[in-house]
Write an enzyme that holds these catalytic residues in place. Sequence first.
Site, PDB file in Angstrom:
ATOM      1  N   THR A  20       0.835  -1.182   0.000  1.00 43.03           N
ATOM      2  CA  THR A  20       0.000   0.000   0.000  1.00 43.03           C
ATOM      3  C   THR A  20       0.878   1.242   0.000  1.00 43.03           C
ATOM      4  O   THR A  20       1.991   1.200   0.504  1.00 43.03           O
ATOM      5  CB  THR A  20      -0.828  -0.105   1.290  1.00 43.03           C
ATOM      6  OG1 THR A  20      -1.657  -1.227   1.155  1.00 43.03           O
ATOM      7  CG2 THR A  20      -1.620   1.112   1.622  1.00 43.03           C
ATOM      8  N   GLY A  35     -10.390  -3.342   2.894  1.00 44.12           N
ATOM      9  CA  GLY A  35      -9.444  -3.242   4.004  1.00 44.12           C
ATOM     10  C   GLY A  35      -9.599  -1.931   4.756  1.00 44.12           C
ATOM     11  O   GLY A  35     -10.622  -1.246   4.684  1.00 44.12           O
ATOM     12  N   ASP A  36      -8.559  -1.568   5.475  1.00 49.20           N
ATOM     13  CA  ASP A  36      -8.584  -0.343   6.287  1.00 49.20           C
ATOM     14  C   ASP A  36      -8.353   0.920   5.457  1.00 49.20           C
ATOM     15  O   ASP A  36      -8.783   2.011   5.842  1.00 49.20           O
ATOM     16  CB  ASP A  36      -7.497  -0.415   7.371  1.00 49.20           C
ATOM     17  CG  ASP A  36      -6.105  -0.588   6.768  1.00 49.20           C
ATOM     18  OD1 ASP A  36      -5.950  -1.369   5.799  1.00 49.20           O
ATOM     19  OD2 ASP A  36      -5.156   0.074   7.242  1.00 49.20           O
ATOM     20  N   THR A  90      -0.409   1.242   6.950  1.00 43.16           N
ATOM     21  CA  THR A  90      -0.210   0.099   6.052  1.00 43.16           C
ATOM     22  C   THR A  90       0.015  -1.163   6.874  1.00 43.16           C
ATOM     23  O   THR A  90       0.678  -1.127   7.916  1.00 43.16           O
ATOM     24  CB  THR A  90       0.976   0.302   5.093  1.00 43.16           C
ATOM     25  OG1 THR A  90       1.140  -0.895   4.329  1.00 43.16           O
ATOM     26  CG2 THR A  90       2.272   0.625   5.809  1.00 43.16           C
ATOM     27  N   GLY A  91      -0.560  -2.259   6.394  1.00 45.56           N
ATOM     28  CA  GLY A  91      -0.426  -3.528   7.109  1.00 45.56           C
ATOM     29  C   GLY A  91      -1.674  -4.354   6.876  1.00 45.56           C
ATOM     30  O   GLY A  91      -2.498  -4.008   6.025  1.00 45.56           O
ATOM     31  N   GLY A 103      -5.048  -5.156   6.942  1.00 42.63           N
ATOM     32  CA  GLY A 103      -6.101  -4.172   7.198  1.00 42.63           C
ATOM     33  C   GLY A 103      -7.090  -4.543   8.271  1.00 42.63           C
ATOM     34  O   GLY A 103      -7.554  -3.684   9.038  1.00 42.63           O
TER      35      GLY A 103
HETATM   36  N1  ASP Z   1      -3.813  -2.232   4.541  1.00 45.20           N
HETATM   37  C1  ASP Z   1      -3.972  -2.828   3.244  1.00 45.20           C
HETATM   38  C2  ASP Z   1      -5.209  -3.696   3.255  1.00 45.20           C
HETATM   39  O1  ASP Z   1      -5.412  -4.416   4.196  1.00 45.20           O
HETATM   40  C3  ASP Z   1      -2.804  -3.655   2.807  1.00 45.20           C
HETATM   41  C4  ASP Z   1      -1.410  -3.102   3.098  1.00 45.20           C
HETATM   42  O2  ASP Z   1      -1.267  -2.054   3.693  1.00 45.20           O
HETATM   43  O3  ASP Z   1      -0.423  -3.756   2.712  1.00 45.20           O
HETATM   44  O4  ASP Z   1      -5.937  -3.678   2.287  1.00 45.20           O
END
Ligand code: ASP
Length: 329
Positions: A197, A227-228, A248-249, A251
């Site tokens: 992301t 996602g988030d 980011t992570g 979500g």
């Molecule tokens: N946060 C994003 C999601 O869950 C993915 C990411 O940040 O790598 O869609």
Amino acid sequence: MQTDLIDKLNSTDKGEDALVVVHGGAGNIKLEYLPKEKLERVEADLTRALTNAFNLLKKGASAIEAVAAAVTVLEDAEMFNAGRGSCLNELGKVEMDASIMNGANLEAGSVACISNVKNPVLLAKAVMEHSNAVLLVGDGAELFAENMTKVIGLELAANEYFATPEALSELKRFQERGSMPHNALSTGSSQGEKYGTVGACARDLSGNVAAATSTGGLIGKLKGRVGDSPLVGAGVYADNQTCAVSTTGFGESFIRVVLAHEVSSLIRHAHKTIAEATVEAIHSVLSRSNGKGGLISINSQGDYALPFNTQGMYRGVITASGQVKISIS
Ligand code: ASP
């Protein structure tokens, strides 16, 4: 080649005047395992995102214009999981999410599950500026995008723009492994898979802050999964009185603890500094939902923080003097 830019960017620091921070995803990223060519491209893309946004700010553009510009650069780069480089869902189709928020007036715009727009962040910005809605999803967001081609010259793109042979083979490899949908957190850079992301936070010359986030989500995700990143409070937040945040992570973990807003709340209600609030959010609050990832955050005084609890996070900052710093692990 500018690897001299690679610096141990402090997780907290201070900028002044015009300030931009960006991220290109957090996960199982180790500088020493990154192929040289990939490292150079990531570095060049992050640097371009920072300098484009910074140059706009120096000319008097708003923080909103700056974060939109930075994220657009990263969406167009193929290296990241957003825009052109987005990963594909279980059916081999792109479904992107994006958001933007203005700390000066708390206006926000976001889109989820869209597949026909070249730059999702610009559609999110159009939702904020040309509709009464905050969040548009799926067909409705795509219809709005078609209207925005005439209003703001928004560029559409077909699924083939995103479902490149590389993206399809990445999905195939993933499906052959029979894993659960995942993101950068469980992919290996040595296999040439994409990270993350993208996001940006900026402070303009008037001291206003803004944040934006854009993603293709998780590779092999269920059709319709959101996602988030497009959720105000979870993956993005901006308030001049507290801070701007882009996350980011994985979500689902960020949604459960409403992480971006939690940073703002820790500053507002617990009177934490941005350094304290972001560290608490990532290392304490996020661990309550077993979350892995990171965030970038700035405030209107020019303090910034870029903490993460993964092995690495592509991240960078450009401060008043125009000095760029990029860091990875
Ligand atoms: N946060 C994003 C999601 O869950 C993915 C990411 O940040 O790598 O869609």
